[in-house]
Design a protein around this motif. Structure first.
Motif, PDB file in Angstrom:
ATOM      1  N   ALA A 365       0.754  -1.364  -0.124  1.00  0.00           N
ATOM      2  CA  ALA A 365      -0.055   0.112   0.131  1.00  0.00           C
ATOM      3  C   ALA A 365       0.763   1.392  -0.098  1.00  0.00           C
ATOM      4  O   ALA A 365       1.908   1.328   0.725  1.00  0.00           O
ATOM      5  CB  ALA A 365      -0.916  -0.034   1.342  1.00  0.00           C
ATOM      6  N   SER A 369       4.928   2.187   1.922  1.00  0.00           N
ATOM      7  CA  SER A 369       6.003   1.691   1.164  1.00  0.00           C
ATOM      8  C   SER A 369       6.979   2.530   1.423  1.00  0.00           C
ATOM      9  O   SER A 369       7.105   3.708   2.184  1.00  0.00           O
ATOM     10  CB  SER A 369       5.409   2.145  -0.474  1.00  0.00           C
ATOM     11  OG  SER A 369       4.845   3.517  -0.761  1.00  0.00           O
ATOM     12  N   GLU A 404      -7.564   1.234  -2.962  1.00  0.00           N
ATOM     13  CA  GLU A 404      -6.434   1.894  -2.623  1.00  0.00           C
ATOM     14  C   GLU A 404      -5.185   1.611  -3.659  1.00  0.00           C
ATOM     15  O   GLU A 404      -5.161   0.731  -4.688  1.00  0.00           O
ATOM     16  CB  GLU A 404      -5.615   1.189  -1.315  1.00  0.00           C
ATOM     17  CG  GLU A 404      -4.962  -0.291  -1.415  1.00  0.00           C
ATOM     18  CD  GLU A 404      -4.493  -0.568  -0.189  1.00  0.00           C
ATOM     19  OE1 GLU A 404      -4.488   0.075   0.818  1.00  0.00           O
ATOM     20  OE2 GLU A 404      -4.053  -1.836  -0.315  1.00  0.00           O
ATOM     21  N   ARG A 406      -1.230   1.006  -4.904  1.00  0.00           N
ATOM     22  CA  ARG A 406      -0.249   0.194  -4.383  1.00  0.00           C
ATOM     23  C   ARG A 406       0.923   0.380  -5.084  1.00  0.00           C
ATOM     24  O   ARG A 406       1.067   0.762  -6.126  1.00  0.00           O
ATOM     25  CB  ARG A 406      -0.664  -1.185  -4.573  1.00  0.00           C
ATOM     26  CG  ARG A 406      -1.765  -1.731  -3.717  1.00  0.00           C
ATOM     27  CD  ARG A 406      -2.312  -3.414  -3.739  1.00  0.00           C
ATOM     28  NE  ARG A 406      -1.081  -3.904  -3.125  1.00  0.00           N
ATOM     29  CZ  ARG A 406      -0.820  -4.150  -1.986  1.00  0.00           C
ATOM     30  NH1 ARG A 406      -1.703  -3.672  -1.000  1.00  0.00           N
ATOM     31  NH2 ARG A 406       0.073  -5.062  -1.551  1.00  0.00           N
TER      32      ARG A 406
END
Length: 641
Positions: A365, A369, A404, A406
């Protein structure tokens, strides 16, 4: 609250300066004896390192104020293989306008002699040749100023301070249309009476240049040639090492009042350029690299208050930017904080879009990260964002899913792995890539800067190949449609000070010149229990900012993650007890140490409107477990002897 001050220790004689040669001395070799009588700052740096570039700029006013008593010596101790090339080092000294002597230390001899553990590291020597301070990271200039004043007073009284000119001898400046160009952009023909023109960031001359398709005929210039910060007309405006540029979508140009956004890297600002009027405006950024304003910002310096005026938000070396249809915002590679920011052109709001601020390679996500000095961004036809993550020599991708966004890694292994190898994802290696473009077939062309090459990734197969090589630090790459409907590349060849056209070959080369790792010495630990301490002493005239509790913080993690069994995470204090996994004998410790101090006297109150400072260092520390290793690890955030 624990006392994090560093007590004065027995003075240690400085080690001799040993390396391959010297730059900025007119061919003269320097020694500690030749510098006796001067206060000396050894700046251990490497030219890929964003934090090192920040320190170069932090030191400039100090060098000017104390020019007759202070000598800065840059000790260039390379991280990447390419940085050990003396020609590349000469170019970097010119590119960043370094105005002090530089020792070329390709084998890290002087680095090891001074037990440097991170880039940047600063070591202060007094006029008698003793080490008086050992500092890591950024933000030390105020403390250095007070320390230098103390040393001047002490050694002037002793008669051991010698005033006069230092050993710096300037090098000749590059000539031609460009000086170390950074990024380029093809402009719509309506900006040049139906002709195709290109906008180029002429980075070392601190300006933007609009050129004809021959890349030499200048149509217009904006800003420069001296560095600075000023909005206004094309002639009045001033930039400081501008890098990335992005065309504003047609439907947003009237809203913003500009046609192009500019990542003004050393000014830590986003600027706007109206190509028709030549006017330059500031859209975001306070010009302050880090802002300490209250408890949340102090413990999380990347926090952005919702609804904040974008001109009050602190940025950190914005390097590239691109408009994302999926995010409905410009995404900005914030190289100085290892993150991707978003800038909403409708509201002017800034936010952290991806990255925790930890330096490294971690997918997942966007909020979780890790990046490492991201320096190139493009939007692909499918709406995904490709990222040239330079310090991990990695090609990353941000994909937008239903719930979301990524992060995925297409090429790259980690912070200390690089090379020049074509092949599948597991085999392939890059070396400090800076620029990207999407080819007509959907593949990604990469300006593989330190390999002097243009590489190509096929997203469908994950295979990496080589399109061209023998280039002088290519920093960006574009696609140009030819008259017959085909395509070729335009490469920004930074160290050759030019843009060149390169054909796209029918078949890629397959190169295998080997995978490499950063060769700096690993720290030997005993394993089991480990006590870690970050040494910090507030400078004279400052005190720790205790208004919201302990103003110090450690963030510790590792690669692999299970190397630390207990003690990882973020918590206040500069001492931590770690329990290490006995089954793992080599790893990397990721450590961030922070301390906040404000102007004021110890024991007294912090005055209203006092200047406050955040001291921070990120260490990526290779470690190995040996029988003779240490059970205690001490690193200097600001250690004073």
């Amino acid at each position: 609250m624990a006392d994090h001050s560093a007590a004065r220790q027995t003075k240690v004689r400085a080690s001799e300066l040993v390396g391959r040669g010297w730059l900025n001395t007119g061919g003269k070799e320097l020694s500690l004896e030749s510098l006796r009588g001067k206060i000396v700052i050894l700046d251990f740096w490497t030219f890929c390192c964003m934090n090192c570039l920040h320190v170069l700029d932090e030191l400039r006013p100090l060098e000017e104020e104390f020019e007759d008593v202070l000598v800065t010596v840059g000790v260039h101790s390379p991280k990447f293989e390419h940085e050990a090339d003396p020609v590349a080092l000469e170019a970097a000294v010119d590119r960043y306008d370094i105005t002090h002597p530089v020792l070329d230390d390709p084998n890290l001899e002087t680095w090891n002699a001074y037990t440097a553990r991170a880039w940047p590291t600063l070591v202060v020597l007094d006029p008698e040749g003793y080490i008086v301070a050992h500092l890591s990271g950024e933000g030390h200039v105020q403390g250095l100023t007070s320390l230098v004043r103390e040393l001047v007073e002490e050694h002037e009284a002793k008669g051991t301070l010698h005033r006069g000119d230092g050993p710096y001898v300037p090098r000749p400046k590059p000539q031609g249309t460009f000086a170390f160009p950074g990024k380029a952009l093809e402009l719509p023909t309506d900006f040049a009476d139906g002709r195709t023109t290109y906008l180029v960031t002429d980075t070392a001359r601190h300006r933007l240049v609009q050129v004809e398709a021959d890349f030499e005929t200048v149509v217009a210039t904006f800003g420069g040639p001296e560095k600075g910060y000023l909005d206004g007309s094309a002639e009045q405006a001033r930039f400081n090492e501008p890098q990335g540029i992005a065309l504003v979508p047609t439907d947003l140009r009237e809203t913003l009042g500009v046609d192009v956004l500019v990542a003004d890297s050393v000014n830590h600002r986003l600027r706007g350029l109206n190509l028709r009027t030549g006017q330059v405006t500031t859209l975001a950024g306070s010009g302050v690299q880090r802002l300490i304003d209250g408890e949340t910002a102090r413990t999380d310096p990347n926090h952005i208050e919702p609804g904040a005026d974008p001109l009050t938000v602190a940025l950190s070396s914005p390097w590239d930017l691109v408009y994302s249809r999926e995010a409905a915002a410009f995404l900005v590679a914030m190289a100085g904080t290892h993150q991707i920011f978003s800038f909403d052109p409708m509201t002017g709001q800034l936010a952290v879009f991806a990255g925790t601020g930890a330096e490294g390679l971690k997918d997942g996500a966007v909020a979780d990260s890790w990046f490492a000095q991201s320096s190139g961004l493009i939007e692909a036809k499918d709406g995904s964002i490709w990222v040239a993550d330079s310090e991990t020599s990695a090609l990353r991708r941000i994909v937008f899913e239903a719930e979301e966004a990524r992060v995925e890694t297409a090429v790259g292994i980690g912070l200390f792995d690089f090379g020049f190898v074509d092949g599948n994802r597991q085999e392939a290696r890059l070396q400090h890539c800076l620029g990207l473009t999407e080819l007509p077939d959907g593949s990604i062309a990469i300006a593989d800067t330190y390999n002097g090459a243009i590489r190509r990734l096929d997203p469908a197969t994950g295979a990496l190949g080589t399109l061209a090589r023998g280039l002088a630090e290519p920093s960006d790459v574009l696609v140009e449609t030819t008259e017959d409907g085909g395509a070729r590349l335009i490469v920004v060849e930074a160290n050759a000070h030019q843009l060149v056209r390169v054909s796209i070959p029918d078949a890629m080369q397959h190169v295998d010149e080997g995978a490499s790792q950063v060769t700096r010495k690993a720290t030997e630990l005993a394993g089991g229990s480990l006590t870690f301490t970050a040494r910090f002493a507030a400078p004279k005239g400052q005190k720790l900012d205790t208004r919201w509790g302990d103003p110090t913080q450690l963030k510790i993690s590792s690669t692999p993650e299970n190397f630390i069994l207990s003690g990882a995470g973020t918590a206040q204090g500069l001492t931590r007890q770690l329990e290490l996994n006995p089954e793992i004998t080599s790893a990397v410790l990721h450590i961030t140490a922070r301390a906040a101090a404000c102007d004021g006297e110890p024991g007294g109150e912090i005055p209203d409107h006092a200047a406050c400072h955040l001291y921070q260092q990120d260490w990526g520390l290779p470690v190995v477990i040996t029988e003779s290793g240490e059970q205690e690890l001490v690193l200097d955030l600001r250690g004073v002897n």
